[in-house]
Scaffold this motif. Structure first.
Motif, short mmCIF file in Angstrom:
data_model
loop_
_atom_site.label_atom_id
_atom_site.label_comp_id
_atom_site.label_asym_id
_atom_site.label_seq_id
_atom_site.Cartn_x
_atom_site.Cartn_y
_atom_site.Cartn_z
N ALA A 25 0.83 -1.21 0.00
CA ALA A 25 0.00 0.00 0.00
C ALA A 25 0.86 1.26 0.00
O ALA A 25 0.49 2.27 -0.60
N ALA A 26 2.03 1.20 0.66
CA ALA A 26 2.92 2.35 0.70
C ALA A 26 3.75 2.48 -0.58
O ALA A 26 4.56 3.41 -0.69
N ILE A 365 -17.49 11.92 -11.03
CA ILE A 365 -16.26 11.18 -11.30
C ILE A 365 -15.63 10.77 -9.97
O ILE A 365 -15.47 11.59 -9.05
N LYS A 366 -15.32 9.49 -9.87
CA LYS A 366 -14.70 8.98 -8.64
C LYS A 366 -13.32 9.60 -8.46
O LYS A 366 -12.66 10.01 -9.43
N GLN A 367 -12.88 9.65 -7.21
CA GLN A 367 -11.59 10.26 -6.93
C GLN A 367 -10.78 9.38 -5.99
O GLN A 367 -11.32 8.65 -5.16
N SER A 368 -9.48 9.46 -6.17
CA SER A 368 -8.56 8.72 -5.29
C SER A 368 -7.43 9.66 -4.90
O SER A 368 -6.31 9.56 -5.39
N HIS A 373 -3.94 6.97 0.13
CA HIS A 373 -2.82 6.04 0.30
C HIS A 373 -2.49 5.89 1.79
O HIS A 373 -2.29 4.79 2.29
N GLY A 374 -2.45 7.04 2.47
CA GLY A 374 -2.20 6.99 3.92
C GLY A 374 -3.34 6.31 4.66
O GLY A 374 -3.12 5.58 5.62
N LEU A 380 -4.88 -0.90 6.97
CA LEU A 380 -4.19 -2.19 6.98
C LEU A 380 -3.49 -2.41 8.31
O LEU A 380 -3.47 -3.53 8.84
N THR A 381 -2.93 -1.35 8.87
CA THR A 381 -2.20 -1.47 10.14
C THR A 381 -3.15 -1.77 11.29
O THR A 381 -2.92 -2.69 12.08
N VAL A 382 -4.22 -0.99 11.39
CA VAL A 382 -5.16 -1.13 12.51
C VAL A 382 -5.91 -2.45 12.44
O VAL A 382 -5.94 -3.23 13.40
#
Length: 744
Positions: A25-26, A365-368, A373-374, A380-382
């Motif tokens: 992910a990073a 329009i979808k956005q990322s 990312h953070g 994922l960490t939690v």
């Protein structure tokens, strides 16, 4: 932390999985399989949430199979296209028109070139020919005619970029529209738009006549599916807009395009600076390559389609076209403008522009953005850390429930962000992380517990029933073959007179006989959770209370003894049918503290019990022959079996022991005791009390009555003979009523 030490391996493996996904992910590295799953997850969310309706704001004038059949193969003459423009604007009153085609080559099909060659050769001196040629030349200059029809109308031309030089190496941007961001526009910002080295543009006179132009480049993902489209394309240091954006700007009066960058704190951390483009009231989110998600409304024909030939011939429905945004393109397979998309494997490229136009106008329009990312790393960490630490502590059912709940919440939140905020938060890595952590804990538990079970079975399988092995495998460290001292119950069962009975049988038949009665007796012991110590010829030794502690060890041992007697009774008809002698067993049970564990030599060991309480149980079994009792137990055993009916047989002093012990015979469960047997036990208790008071006459009377009622009972005969002996040789004043047995 005891729990951490106990589950260290499983927790460590779980955290390793978490770290692997965090690295992906990073963007420290890329896991292709996760990328593939992410694409699948994106497509699934899109297909589940798209409106799947027809948007009539944009109309496709389709160069379809019908049009090609009637009007001829493509490209059509520019004079036909000029008529098309007149029809669309003058008859059907469309609002704006965009071409999803490029006009790179001149149209020489009018014959003007040939006529000019004739006029410069053999007909040069023919004034009539020259006059006619001059008169008809304007009508035969199809490109100029087409350019004149374009001029002054809201028309956007299309062109394309590539990385294969389609012009000489000294090409310029003369055949391209003005760049939306000229070279040097982003000197202090980071912009990573897709870069190209070549292009295919329109004829300069057509480009000059058009209101604007935009590229129709597509940028498929690694799997060949078109999910995004470039909002900026870099060529020669300048940045150019796509056809869809150019049309949207023209609809708003051509406001300037502005670039918006991430906050310095985000950009400096390694994320892309450029995040948004705005023009007028339209805001367009883009990703790290200046690509925008294509907001598909549904499958093919999510917009009205009208055959181009119907427009040319004036037979199209005017209501469908009036004041509409029109795109001229093709759905004919032969013209190769079909693309693989999340909604269809062969989707018209012209409809991709239509989806982008309506998505810009609607703000759908979808956005990322960079911060997602953070957010993914944090998620994922939690989530991963929580499951890696918690799942090892839970049983399979609870682990499944917790994993399912976390998975459901994560997917639900992801879909909510998709629908309500148009945010494309990556889903595959989180879903796969949860799935792998669950699979790890389930498989680890299965294999480790299976190993523990096999280990337990190898250790104790020859001694204890399978259900006890199953229980022990849940906490294998709790059970050991090391020596221990604890209160337990031990049972000895021996066939009476077996040696004499077996003399008439051959070895093979003797083996069959022993297997025939030892098997059901063993089953009874196992049914009552007993542990087989050993077989000694026709004798069985078993104990209760180890390796699994059992507070009901005495009661279970007594019930097992009763069950063994019932099993032997059930075997008698079979023995008789095979010509075998009747077999009867005597059972001795005692309860007390004894040593249990692996005992023996360096060459051979056995899991067994030892101690005075064990020896006494063996003596009890031997005493069954003297009293004619089927089973004899000690006083402690009797006290721990409250739901069983007993009769006290005697108080005895066996060899090697100074202290006397009371012995009892289990009769049956207390609830099964009938009135006749109850009366018999009362008479016996009366006789035994009188016997111990040395009142021989009072003892003899009920004993005589009992022997008459039960002539086969050896017990009553033994006591009548004993009374006769004591009358002639009275015991001393210190006599406590115990009978001494010197023999072993």
């Amino acid at each position: 932390m005891t729990w951490l030490r106990k589950h260290f391996t499983r927790v460590a493996l779980g955290l390793l999985i978490v770290v692997i996904f965090i690295g992906h992910a990073a963007e420290w590295y890329s896991i292709p399989f996760v990328r593939t799953l992410e694409a699948i997850a994106y497509d699934a969310r899109l297909q589940l949430t798209m409106p799947d309706t027809v948007d009539d704001r944009v109309v496709i004038v389709d160069i379809d199979e019908k049009s090609l059949e009637i009007e001829g193969h493509w490209p059509w003459h520019r004079d036909q296209l000029a008529i098309l423009l007149d029809r669309l604007f003058d008859q059907y009153h469309v609002a704006i028109l965009g071409f999803d085609v490029v006009f790179a080559e001149r149209d020489e099909t009018s014959g003007l070139k040939v006529l000019r060659q004739l006029g410069e050769a053999g007909l040069k001196s023919d004034p009539k020919f020259q006059a006619v040629l001059k008169e008809i030349t304007p009508s035969l200059q199809y490109d100029r005619l087409f350019a004149d029809k374009i001029r002054g109308r809201p028309i956007v031309l299309g062109y394309y970029f590539n990385n294969h030089l389609s012009k000489p190496s000294n090409m310029s941007s003369a055949d391209l529209p003005a760049a939306v961001f000229p070279p040097g526009s982003f000197q202090n910002q980071k912009v990573s738009a897709l870069s190209y080295s070549g292009y295919g543009g329109n004829l300069p006179e057509l480009l000059k006549a058009a209101s604007s132009a935009g590229h129709f480049n597509a940028e498929p993902d690694a799997d060949g599916v078109h999910r995004k489209a470039p909002m900026l394309a870099e060529f020669g240091g300048a940045y150019y807009e796509p056809l869809s954006l150019s049309m949207v700007r023209l609809l708003q009066g051509s406001p300037p395009l502005q670039a918006h960058f991430a906050e310095p704190s985000i950009a400096s951390s390694g994320y892309l600076g450029l995040e948004w483009l705005t023009t007028g009231r339209v805001r367009i989110p883009i990703d790290s390559s200046a690509l925008a998600f294509i907001p598909y409304r549904g499958g093919e024909r999510s917009f009205p389609h009208i055959s181009a030939t119907d427009v040319l011939r004036g037979t199209a429905d005017a209501a469908v076209l009036k004041n509409r945004i029109v795109l001229v393109g093709s759905t004919a397979p032969g013209l190769l403008d079909l693309r693989a998309t999340p909604v269809s494997p062969a989707y018209p490229g012209v409809e991709i522009h239509a989806n982008l136009i309506t998505g810009m106008l609607d703000g759908s329009i979808k956005q990322s953005p960079a911060y997602l990312h953070g957010a993914e790393v944090l998620l994922l960490t939690v989530v991963g850390g929580f499951l890696a630490l918690v799942l090892p502590l839970l049983n399979p059912l609870r682990a499944s429930a917790v994993s399912g709940l976390v998975f459901g919440l994560m997917v639900g939140a992801n879909v909510w962000l998709w629908v309500q905020a148009n945010l494309v938060l990556p889903l595959a890595a989180s879903a796969l992380e949860i799935s792998l952590l669950f699979a790890l804990n389930m498989s680890y538990g299965f294999f480790v517990e299976s190993y523990a079970k096999r280990k337990m079975a190898s250790r104790f399988g020859q001694y204890v029933p399978p259900e006890l092995v199953d229980e022990m495998s849940f906490n294998p460290k709790k059970f050991s073959m090391d020596g221990d001292s604890r209160e337990m119950s031990v049972l000895f069962a021996d066939v009476r007179g077996f040696t004499k009975l077996s003399e008439g049988l051959d070895p093979k038949e003797l083996t069959q006989l022993m297997n025939q009665f030892l098997t059901p007796l063993t089953r009874v012991i196992y049914q009552h959770r007993g542990t087989i110590d050993k077989y000694m010829g026709d004798c069985i030794m078993a104990f209760w209370g180890a390796p699994v502690s059992d507070p009901q060890h005495a009661r279970r041992a007594v019930l097992a003894g009763l069950g063994m007697q019932a099993a032997m009774d059930a075997l008698q008809p079979q023995f008789k049918a095979r010509g075998w002698p009747e077999l009867h067993i005597g059972v001795g049970i005692n309860t007390g503290r004894m040593s249990v564990g692996n005992m023996g030599s360096e060459i051979r060991v056995a899991y067994t019990v030892m101690g005075d309480a064990v020896n006494l149980a063996s003596r009890f079994e031997e005493l069954t022959r003297h009293y004619g009792a089927r089973m004899i137990v000690g006083e402690t055993t009797r006290g721990m079996s409250s739901d069983v009916a007993f009769r006290e047989i005697d108080r005895v002093r066996v060899r090697g022991r100074i202290k006397s012990v009371a012995i009892f015979e289990p009769i049956c469960l207390a609830t099964e005791l009938d009135e006749s047997r109850r009366h018999e036990l009362l008479l016996w208790e009366e006789a035994l009390k009188s016997y111990r008071r040395r009142d021989w006459d009072r003892a003899e009377l009920p004993l005589s009555t009992l022997r008459q009622r039960c002539p086969d009972s050896l017990l009553y005969t033994v006591f009548l003979h004993r009374i006769a002996e004591l009358r002639g040789n009275p015991p001393s004043a210190a006599w406590d009523g115990a009978w001494l047995f010197e023999a072993k």
